[in-house]
Design a protein around this motif. Structure first.
Motif, PDB file in Angstrom:
ATOM      1  N   ASN A  76     -26.538 -40.987 -82.702  1.00  0.00           N
ATOM      2  CA  ASN A  76     -27.836 -41.453 -82.188  1.00  0.00           C
ATOM      3  C   ASN A  76     -27.574 -42.446 -81.065  1.00  0.00           C
ATOM      4  OD1 ASN A  76     -30.470 -42.184 -81.756  1.00  0.00           O
ATOM      5  ND2 ASN A  76     -30.725 -43.293 -83.674  1.00  0.00           N
ATOM      6  N   HIS A  77     -27.768 -42.001 -79.842  1.00  0.00           N
ATOM      7  CA  HIS A  77     -27.466 -42.823 -78.668  1.00  0.00           C
ATOM      8  C   HIS A  77     -28.442 -42.455 -77.557  1.00  0.00           C
ATOM      9  CE1 HIS A  77     -25.242 -44.328 -75.134  1.00  0.00           C
ATOM     10  NE2 HIS A  77     -24.695 -45.178 -75.970  1.00  0.00           N
ATOM     11  N   PRO A  78     -28.914 -43.434 -76.778  1.00  0.00           N
ATOM     12  CA  PRO A  78     -29.897 -43.142 -75.728  1.00  0.00           C
ATOM     13  C   PRO A  78     -29.399 -42.201 -74.642  1.00  0.00           C
ATOM     14  CG  PRO A  78     -29.101 -45.412 -75.569  1.00  0.00           C
ATOM     15  CD  PRO A  78     -28.637 -44.885 -76.880  1.00  0.00           C
ATOM     16  N   ASN A  79     -28.085 -42.055 -74.506  1.00  0.00           N
ATOM     17  CA  ASN A  79     -27.539 -41.159 -73.484  1.00  0.00           C
ATOM     18  C   ASN A  79     -26.950 -39.879 -74.070  1.00  0.00           C
ATOM     19  OD1 ASN A  79     -26.639 -44.194 -72.040  1.00  0.00           O
ATOM     20  ND2 ASN A  79     -28.036 -42.783 -71.023  1.00  0.00           N
ATOM     21  N   ILE A  80     -27.416 -39.526 -75.269  1.00  0.00           N
ATOM     22  CA  ILE A  80     -27.007 -38.270 -75.904  1.00  0.00           C
ATOM     23  C   ILE A  80     -28.259 -37.505 -76.309  1.00  0.00           C
ATOM     24  CG2 ILE A  80     -25.880 -37.243 -77.924  1.00  0.00           C
ATOM     25  CD1 ILE A  80     -23.830 -39.470 -77.841  1.00  0.00           C
ATOM     26  N   ALA A 140     -14.529 -36.523 -80.468  1.00  0.00           N
ATOM     27  CA  ALA A 140     -14.250 -36.073 -79.101  1.00  0.00           C
ATOM     28  C   ALA A 140     -15.207 -34.932 -78.767  1.00  0.00           C
ATOM     29  CB  ALA A 140     -12.806 -35.604 -78.969  1.00  0.00           C
ATOM     30  N   HIS A 141     -15.725 -34.927 -77.573  1.00  0.00           N
ATOM     31  CA  HIS A 141     -16.692 -33.903 -77.161  1.00  0.00           C
ATOM     32  C   HIS A 141     -15.985 -32.585 -76.847  1.00  0.00           C
ATOM     33  CE1 HIS A 141     -19.607 -31.745 -74.643  1.00  0.00           C
ATOM     34  NE2 HIS A 141     -20.543 -32.471 -75.236  1.00  0.00           N
ATOM     35  N   ARG A 142     -14.914 -32.632 -76.085  1.00  0.00           N
ATOM     36  CA  ARG A 142     -14.045 -31.494 -75.735  1.00  0.00           C
ATOM     37  C   ARG A 142     -14.705 -30.434 -74.842  1.00  0.00           C
ATOM     38  NH1 ARG A 142     -10.481 -29.034 -80.428  1.00  0.00           N
ATOM     39  NH2 ARG A 142     -12.510 -28.386 -81.223  1.00  0.00           N
ATOM     40  N   ASP A 143     -15.879 -30.721 -74.320  1.00  0.00           N
ATOM     41  CA  ASP A 143     -16.488 -29.794 -73.369  1.00  0.00           C
ATOM     42  C   ASP A 143     -17.333 -30.569 -72.359  1.00  0.00           C
ATOM     43  OD1 ASP A 143     -16.998 -27.357 -72.197  1.00  0.00           O
ATOM     44  OD2 ASP A 143     -18.632 -26.816 -73.567  1.00  0.00           O
ATOM     45  N   LEU A 144     -16.792 -31.703 -71.925  1.00  0.00           N
ATOM     46  CA  LEU A 144     -17.498 -32.495 -70.924  1.00  0.00           C
ATOM     47  C   LEU A 144     -17.459 -31.769 -69.585  1.00  0.00           C
ATOM     48  CD1 LEU A 144     -16.172 -36.089 -71.724  1.00  0.00           C
ATOM     49  CD2 LEU A 144     -18.382 -35.107 -72.355  1.00  0.00           C
ATOM     50  N   LYS A 145     -18.614 -31.522 -69.024  1.00  0.00           N
ATOM     51  CA  LYS A 145     -18.723 -30.888 -67.711  1.00  0.00           C
ATOM     52  C   LYS A 145     -20.132 -31.121 -67.195  1.00  0.00           C
ATOM     53  CE  LYS A 145     -19.593 -26.349 -69.881  1.00  0.00           C
ATOM     54  NZ  LYS A 145     -19.079 -24.950 -69.981  1.00  0.00           N
ATOM     55  N   ASN A 148     -23.198 -29.789 -68.964  1.00  0.00           N
ATOM     56  CA  ASN A 148     -23.587 -30.362 -70.252  1.00  0.00           C
ATOM     57  C   ASN A 148     -24.116 -31.793 -70.124  1.00  0.00           C
ATOM     58  OD1 ASN A 148     -22.958 -28.057 -71.674  1.00  0.00           O
ATOM     59  ND2 ASN A 148     -20.879 -28.711 -72.160  1.00  0.00           N
ATOM     60  N   ILE A 149     -24.395 -32.193 -68.894  1.00  0.00           N
ATOM     61  CA  ILE A 149     -24.973 -33.508 -68.635  1.00  0.00           C
ATOM     62  C   ILE A 149     -26.366 -33.284 -68.062  1.00  0.00           C
ATOM     63  CG2 ILE A 149     -24.776 -35.628 -67.290  1.00  0.00           C
ATOM     64  CD1 ILE A 149     -21.700 -35.072 -67.335  1.00  0.00           C
ATOM     65  N   PHE A 150     -27.374 -33.809 -68.751  1.00  0.00           N
ATOM     66  CA  PHE A 150     -28.753 -33.483 -68.421  1.00  0.00           C
ATOM     67  C   PHE A 150     -29.494 -34.697 -67.856  1.00  0.00           C
ATOM     68  CE2 PHE A 150     -27.245 -30.635 -71.696  1.00  0.00           C
ATOM     69  CZ  PHE A 150     -27.566 -29.398 -71.165  1.00  0.00           C
ATOM     70  N   LEU A 151     -30.472 -34.399 -66.995  1.00  0.00           N
ATOM     71  CA  LEU A 151     -31.220 -35.435 -66.288  1.00  0.00           C
ATOM     72  C   LEU A 151     -32.619 -35.564 -66.872  1.00  0.00           C
ATOM     73  CD1 LEU A 151     -30.231 -34.334 -62.671  1.00  0.00           C
ATOM     74  CD2 LEU A 151     -29.064 -35.974 -64.134  1.00  0.00           C
ATOM     75  N   MET A 152     -32.946 -36.779 -67.251  1.00  0.00           N
ATOM     76  CA  MET A 152     -34.283 -37.064 -67.755  1.00  0.00           C
ATOM     77  C   MET A 152     -35.058 -37.807 -66.666  1.00  0.00           C
ATOM     78  SD  MET A 152     -34.022 -35.859 -70.883  1.00  0.00           S
ATOM     79  CE  MET A 152     -35.242 -36.621 -71.964  1.00  0.00           C
ATOM     80  N   CYS A 153     -36.276 -38.211 -66.985  1.00  0.00           N
ATOM     81  CA  CYS A 153     -37.041 -38.997 -66.032  1.00  0.00           C
ATOM     82  C   CYS A 153     -36.423 -40.383 -65.902  1.00  0.00           C
ATOM     83  CB  CYS A 153     -38.503 -39.092 -66.480  1.00  0.00           C
ATOM     84  SG  CYS A 153     -38.728 -39.840 -68.100  1.00  0.00           S
ATOM     85  N   ASN A 154     -36.761 -41.091 -64.847  1.00  0.00           N
ATOM     86  CA  ASN A 154     -36.261 -42.452 -64.598  1.00  0.00           C
ATOM     87  C   ASN A 154     -34.741 -42.514 -64.491  1.00  0.00           C
ATOM     88  OD1 ASN A 154     -38.922 -43.438 -64.758  1.00  0.00           O
ATOM     89  ND2 ASN A 154     -38.776 -43.537 -66.981  1.00  0.00           N
ATOM     90  N   ASN A 155     -34.122 -41.422 -64.012  1.00  0.00           N
ATOM     91  CA  ASN A 155     -32.676 -41.376 -63.775  1.00  0.00           C
ATOM     92  C   ASN A 155     -31.843 -41.578 -65.049  1.00  0.00           C
ATOM     93  OD1 ASN A 155     -32.367 -41.086 -60.765  1.00  0.00           O
ATOM     94  ND2 ASN A 155     -33.664 -42.898 -60.825  1.00  0.00           N
ATOM     95  N   GLN A 156     -32.422 -41.275 -66.195  1.00  0.00           N
ATOM     96  CA  GLN A 156     -31.661 -41.367 -67.442  1.00  0.00           C
ATOM     97  C   GLN A 156     -30.815 -40.118 -67.617  1.00  0.00           C
ATOM     98  OE1 GLN A 156     -33.951 -41.433 -71.062  1.00  0.00           O
ATOM     99  NE2 GLN A 156     -32.258 -42.251 -72.276  1.00  0.00           N
ATOM    100  N   ILE A 157     -29.581 -40.336 -68.063  1.00  0.00           N
ATOM    101  CA  ILE A 157     -28.624 -39.254 -68.299  1.00  0.00           C
ATOM    102  C   ILE A 157     -28.503 -39.013 -69.797  1.00  0.00           C
ATOM    103  CG2 ILE A 157     -26.156 -38.681 -68.225  1.00  0.00           C
ATOM    104  CD1 ILE A 157     -27.364 -38.364 -65.526  1.00  0.00           C
ATOM    105  N   LYS A 158     -28.395 -37.741 -70.198  1.00  0.00           N
ATOM    106  CA  LYS A 158     -28.146 -37.409 -71.601  1.00  0.00           C
ATOM    107  C   LYS A 158     -27.039 -36.355 -71.694  1.00  0.00           C
ATOM    108  CE  LYS A 158     -32.524 -38.591 -73.892  1.00  0.00           C
ATOM    109  NZ  LYS A 158     -32.047 -39.364 -75.045  1.00  0.00           N
ATOM    110  N   LEU A 159     -26.077 -36.621 -72.551  1.00  0.00           N
ATOM    111  CA  LEU A 159     -24.967 -35.693 -72.797  1.00  0.00           C
ATOM    112  C   LEU A 159     -25.356 -34.745 -73.923  1.00  0.00           C
ATOM    113  CD1 LEU A 159     -21.984 -34.760 -72.594  1.00  0.00           C
ATOM    114  CD2 LEU A 159     -21.395 -36.678 -74.101  1.00  0.00           C
ATOM    115  N   GLY A 160     -25.115 -33.465 -73.728  1.00  0.00           N
ATOM    116  CA  GLY A 160     -25.483 -32.477 -74.744  1.00  0.00           C
ATOM    117  C   GLY A 160     -24.385 -31.471 -75.027  1.00  0.00           C
TER     118      GLY A 160
END
Length: 288
Positions: A76-80, A140-145, A148-160
């Motif tokens: 549970n993290h604001p950037n995930i 470990a995520h093991r598939d960072l690319k 898999n990095i998503f853009l929300m409103c207000n320039n917030q980033i979320k890793l998925g």
């Protein structure tokens, strides 16, 4: 006689609607999954990933999927990307999660081109915060690319997308090396391409370097059309020479990139060292 694939998907959509969700549109398609934009009765938007066990394969169902479910249940993290609910039937799994309206980072870069250094810093810090949170949990995520990095409103980033994520310790707390080739070759560290057991957290660090490079240049750091040549370029530290040709970028940025894309595991930064790097230490408020 096997049932046509479209019948499976139609059945899944009907099941989803029976649980109180309205399907708005299809967002994407994979080999064994589809992602839909759905709405609850109060018009709250979610994304729903529908996974068909029949098409996914035994290795995925018995090995990777249980890991993914165990991991997303505790993070549970604001950037995930948050997964709110997992529904499962005999042949189908439904993952209801955050809807990232603005797409992924790769789509953004393809459309807008390279990102300015200050904006890249703002986004990269959020990615690093997410990875740091995972590593502190020994995940470990093991598939960072970029995909898999998503853009929300207000320039917030979320890793998925935690399909390849795993715990880095066993039930006794002992460190466990990985042997599975995960993710995309373009983001793979040299130790993975050489086929040796690897520290999955350090693989994440290498991939962070690739992501940062792509953000700054809108190009890949290494050419993956020939993996043998790619490994040689990685081991020769070709990135160091490339960054010398960037007069418009800071020395701190170049230093960070070189330290992330470091083939020697003893010299490659840990996530804690990345967070403390001089390039990230100054608060960036330009986009707030």
């Amino acid at each position: 006689m096997s049932t046509p694939k479209h019948v499976f998907w139609e059945s899944s959509q009907k099941t989803l609607e029976k649980t109180g969700y309205r399907i708005i549109q299809k967002l994407g398609t994979g080999n064994y999954s589809k992602v839909y934009l759905i709405k609850k009765s109060n018009d709250t938007e979610f994304a729903c990933k529908i996974i068909k066990k029949k098409f996914a394969g035994t290795d995925f169902i018995e090995k990777f999927l249980p890991r993914e479910i165990n991991i997303i249940a505790i993070i549970n993290h604001p950037n995930i990307v948050r997964v709110y609910k997992i529904l499962e039937s005999e042949d189908t799994i439904y993952m209801i999660m955050d809807y990232c309206r603005n797409g992924d980072l790769l789509e953004y870069i393809k459309d807008q081109g390279c990102i300015t250094e200050e904006k890249a810093k703002y986004h990269f810090k959020q990615i690093v915060d997410a990875v740091s949170y995972l590593h502190e949990l020994d995940i470990a995520h093991r598939d960072l690319k970029c995909e898999n990095i998503f853009l929300m409103c207000n320039n917030q980033i979320k890793l998925g997308d935690f399909g390849f994520a795993r715990f880095c310790t066993d039930s006794f707390g002992r460190k466990v090396l990985s042997e599975t080739f995960c993710g995309s070759a373009a983001y793979a560290a040299p130790e993975i391409l050489k086929g040796i057991a690897y520290n999955p957290k350090m693989y994440d660090i290498w991939a962070l370097g690739c992501i940062l490079y792509i953000m700054i240049t809108a190009t890949m750091p290494f050419n993956d059309t020939n993996l043998k040549s790619m490994v040689q370029a990685q081991l020769n530290r070709s990135i160091f020479t490339v960054t010398l040709l960037w007069p418009e970028h800071s020395l701190q940025l170049k230093n960070l990139l070189i330290s992330l894309l470091e083939p020697d595991l003893d010299q490659r930064l840990t996530i804690k060292e990345v967070k403390q790097h001089r390039w990230l230490e100054k608060e960036n408020s330009i986009l707030k």
